[in-house]
Design an enzyme around this catalytic site. Structure first.
Site, PDB file in Angstrom:
ATOM      1  N   ASN A   8       1.207  -1.496   0.443  1.00  0.00           N
ATOM      2  CA  ASN A   8      -0.040  -0.400   0.227  1.00  0.00           C
ATOM      3  C   ASN A   8       0.892   1.124   0.328  1.00  0.00           C
ATOM      4  O   ASN A   8       1.265   1.637   1.368  1.00  0.00           O
ATOM      5  CB  ASN A   8      -1.266  -0.108   1.128  1.00  0.00           C
ATOM      6  CG  ASN A   8      -1.897   0.745   1.475  1.00  0.00           C
ATOM      7  OD1 ASN A   8      -1.872   2.436   0.454  1.00  0.00           O
ATOM      8  ND2 ASN A   8      -2.671   1.091   2.324  1.00  0.00           N
ATOM      9  N   TRP A   9       0.959   1.848  -1.186  1.00  0.00           N
ATOM     10  CA  TRP A   9       2.045   3.163  -1.189  1.00  0.00           C
ATOM     11  C   TRP A   9       2.148   4.189  -0.587  1.00  0.00           C
ATOM     12  O   TRP A   9       2.141   5.223  -0.728  1.00  0.00           O
ATOM     13  CB  TRP A   9       2.384   3.428  -3.157  1.00  0.00           C
ATOM     14  CG  TRP A   9       2.794   1.565  -3.126  1.00  0.00           C
ATOM     15  CD1 TRP A   9       3.526   0.505  -2.788  1.00  0.00           C
ATOM     16  CD2 TRP A   9       3.623   2.127  -4.757  1.00  0.00           C
ATOM     17  NE1 TRP A   9       4.268  -0.009  -3.647  1.00  0.00           N
ATOM     18  CE2 TRP A   9       4.474   0.865  -5.210  1.00  0.00           C
ATOM     19  CE3 TRP A   9       3.777   2.703  -5.971  1.00  0.00           C
ATOM     20  CZ2 TRP A   9       4.622  -0.218  -6.100  1.00  0.00           C
ATOM     21  CZ3 TRP A   9       4.077   2.476  -6.971  1.00  0.00           C
ATOM     22  CH2 TRP A   9       4.453   1.259  -7.119  1.00  0.00           C
ATOM     23  N   LYS A  10       0.422   4.495  -0.369  1.00  0.00           N
ATOM     24  CA  LYS A  10      -0.226   5.012   0.618  1.00  0.00           C
ATOM     25  C   LYS A  10      -0.022   7.060  -0.801  1.00  0.00           C
ATOM     26  O   LYS A  10       0.163   6.020  -1.484  1.00  0.00           O
ATOM     27  CB  LYS A  10       0.129   5.127   1.517  1.00  0.00           C
ATOM     28  CG  LYS A  10      -0.082   4.723   2.599  1.00  0.00           C
ATOM     29  CD  LYS A  10       0.021   4.572   3.944  1.00  0.00           C
ATOM     30  CE  LYS A  10      -0.143   2.933   4.840  1.00  0.00           C
ATOM     31  NZ  LYS A  10      -0.048   3.122   6.349  1.00  0.00           N
ATOM     32  N   HIS A 100      -9.343   0.688   4.623  1.00  0.00           N
ATOM     33  CA  HIS A 100      -8.096   1.134   6.151  1.00  0.00           C
ATOM     34  C   HIS A 100      -8.361   2.063   6.594  1.00  0.00           C
ATOM     35  O   HIS A 100      -9.174   3.232   6.653  1.00  0.00           O
ATOM     36  CB  HIS A 100      -7.480   1.601   4.913  1.00  0.00           C
ATOM     37  CG  HIS A 100      -5.505   1.877   5.054  1.00  0.00           C
ATOM     38  ND1 HIS A 100      -4.961   2.895   5.941  1.00  0.00           N
ATOM     39  CD2 HIS A 100      -4.477   0.922   5.113  1.00  0.00           C
ATOM     40  CE1 HIS A 100      -4.480   2.033   7.301  1.00  0.00           C
ATOM     41  NE2 HIS A 100      -3.736   1.659   6.117  1.00  0.00           N
ATOM     42  N   GLU A 102      -6.823   4.476   7.783  1.00  0.00           N
ATOM     43  CA  GLU A 102      -6.517   6.025   7.961  1.00  0.00           C
ATOM     44  C   GLU A 102      -7.576   6.759   7.252  1.00  0.00           C
ATOM     45  O   GLU A 102      -8.511   7.938   6.826  1.00  0.00           O
ATOM     46  CB  GLU A 102      -5.340   5.926   6.495  1.00  0.00           C
ATOM     47  CG  GLU A 102      -3.895   6.049   7.810  1.00  0.00           C
ATOM     48  CD  GLU A 102      -3.116   5.275   7.008  1.00  0.00           C
ATOM     49  OE1 GLU A 102      -2.898   5.479   5.489  1.00  0.00           O
ATOM     50  OE2 GLU A 102      -1.977   4.756   7.267  1.00  0.00           O
ATOM     51  N   GLU A 170      -5.615  -4.922  10.889  1.00  0.00           N
ATOM     52  CA  GLU A 170      -4.553  -3.834  10.599  1.00  0.00           C
ATOM     53  C   GLU A 170      -4.795  -3.298  11.889  1.00  0.00           C
ATOM     54  O   GLU A 170      -5.271  -2.254  12.112  1.00  0.00           O
ATOM     55  CB  GLU A 170      -4.274  -2.746   9.486  1.00  0.00           C
ATOM     56  CG  GLU A 170      -3.718  -3.322   8.025  1.00  0.00           C
ATOM     57  CD  GLU A 170      -3.452  -2.468   7.763  1.00  0.00           C
ATOM     58  OE1 GLU A 170      -2.589  -3.131   6.682  1.00  0.00           O
ATOM     59  OE2 GLU A 170      -4.204  -1.321   7.247  1.00  0.00           O
ATOM     60  N   GLY A 176       3.077   2.003  10.662  1.00  0.00           N
ATOM     61  CA  GLY A 176       3.688   3.363  10.496  1.00  0.00           C
ATOM     62  C   GLY A 176       4.076   3.646  12.024  1.00  0.00           C
ATOM     63  O   GLY A 176       5.038   4.912  11.966  1.00  0.00           O
ATOM     64  N   SER A 214       3.309  -2.375  10.171  1.00  0.00           N
ATOM     65  CA  SER A 214       4.954  -2.816  10.448  1.00  0.00           C
ATOM     66  C   SER A 214       5.505  -3.950  10.315  1.00  0.00           C
ATOM     67  O   SER A 214       6.537  -4.016  11.046  1.00  0.00           O
ATOM     68  CB  SER A 214       5.242  -2.083  11.836  1.00  0.00           C
ATOM     69  OG  SER A 214       5.180  -0.914  12.552  1.00  0.00           O
ATOM     70  N   GLY A 235       3.037  -0.609   4.668  1.00  0.00           N
ATOM     71  CA  GLY A 235       2.771   0.409   3.959  1.00  0.00           C
ATOM     72  C   GLY A 235       4.469   0.923   3.484  1.00  0.00           C
ATOM     73  O   GLY A 235       5.064   0.611   2.302  1.00  0.00           O
ATOM     74  N   GLY A 236       4.875   1.538   5.381  1.00  0.00           N
ATOM     75  CA  GLY A 236       6.474   1.630   4.545  1.00  0.00           C
ATOM     76  C   GLY A 236       7.527   0.934   3.602  1.00  0.00           C
ATOM     77  O   GLY A 236       7.846   1.576   3.032  1.00  0.00           O
TER      78      GLY A 236
HETATM   79  P1  13P Z   1       3.042   0.333   7.552  1.00  0.00           P
HETATM   80  O1  13P Z   1       3.636  -1.096   6.951  1.00  0.00           O
HETATM   81  O2  13P Z   1       3.726   1.548   6.873  1.00  0.00           O
HETATM   82  O3  13P Z   1       2.811   0.113   9.228  1.00  0.00           O
HETATM   83  O4  13P Z   1       1.803   0.363   7.041  1.00  0.00           O
HETATM   84  C1  13P Z   1       0.712  -0.289   7.340  1.00  0.00           C
HETATM   85  C2  13P Z   1      -0.591  -0.372   6.261  1.00  0.00           C
HETATM   86  O5  13P Z   1      -1.119   0.454   6.899  1.00  0.00           O
HETATM   87  C3  13P Z   1      -0.506  -0.923   5.510  1.00  0.00           C
HETATM   88  O6  13P Z   1      -1.910  -1.162   5.062  1.00  0.00           O
END
Ligand code: 13P
Length: 251
Positions: A8-10, A100, A102, A170, A176, A214, A235-236
């Protein structure tokens, strides 16, 4: 079942960076094609970058599926700023992330709304990656299981099956933060999710349950050993080709 390694590149990067990231991911998979016996790959770029990333995937024959990070709950029409499931499909997407945390928190998306989006995604033949997960205070107060059960019940259309739907657990406090859930916590929650899917849905068999929060190359092996962890939503670490592939290598 192969693990689904999903990035997920956000809202990160610009067009040139997105193209070079998928190119690097493609080269790394090309250098060890046997990884495809154990892993399926998915990337979800920002909506505006889907076309160029998909073009690169097709041009270079990169064995990675592409998805959106959200879609509208309606068909096309006067909905300023929205992207429809039909548009994602038209752009070459096979998947869409929905619900998600967010979006649940920053955009006040309710589970009922996410359910409508999932129905739209299903209508277009997209696989919905429906996210669930508790906040830190909900875990500390012992409510994590109730929160996740309610999110599953309300967000996941009852007609969902393994072909149309993936669940991503999640825990919000792990996103994050560098603070992943422990394998024991993940084991307990994924078993609980599996049980709830069986109770709620007529056809939940083999539905993938991903863990997200994470995930890094150094904790991935322990997470992938856990029962009912069918992949990761990253994510990251999905923004760096070596880390993304490092996680896949842990399978
Ligand atoms: P991180 O891997 O940066 O914690 O993010 C997880 C995420 O929100 C994937 O959708």
């Amino acid at each position: 079942m192969k693990k689904l390694i999903a990035g997920n590149w956000k809202m990160n990067g610009l067009e040139a960076g997105a193209v070079s990231l998928i190119g690097e991911i493609g080269s790394k998979i090309g250098a060890e094609p046997e990884i495809l016996e154990r892993c399926d790959f998915l990337v979800c770029p920002p909506a505006l970058h889907i076309h160029v990333v998909k073009h690169k995937i097709d041009h270079d024959h990169i064995p990675v599926a592409i998805g959106g990070q959200d879609c509208a709950s309606t068909e096309n029409g006067a909905f300023t700023g929205n992207v429809s499931a039909e548009m994602l499909k038209d752009a070459g997407c096979a998947y869409v992330i929905l619900g998600h945390s967010e979006r649940r928190s920053l955009h006040n998306e309710s589970s009922a709304y996410i359910n409508e989006k999932a129905a739209r995604a299903h209508m277009q033949g997209l696989t919905a990656v429906i996210c669930v997960g508790e906040q830190e205070d909900e875990r500390e107060s012992g409510n994590a299981y109730d929160v996740v059960a309610k999110q599953l019940w309300e967000s996941v259309p009852k007609v969902s099956n393994a072909a149309t739907t993936v669940i991503a657990y999640e825990p919000v406090w792990a996103i994050g933060t560098g603070k992943s859930a422990t394998p024991d916590d993940v084991k307990a929650m994924h078993a609980f999710i599996r049980e709830k899917l069986q109770e709620n849905l007529a056809e939940s068999a083999n539905m993938r349950i991903l863990y997200g929060g994470s995930v890094k190359p150094d904790n991935a092996a322990d997470l992938f050993k856990v029962d009912n962890v069918d992949g990761a939503l990253i994510g990251g670490a999905s923004l760096k080709a070596d880390q993304f592939l490092g996680i896949a290598q842990a399978v």
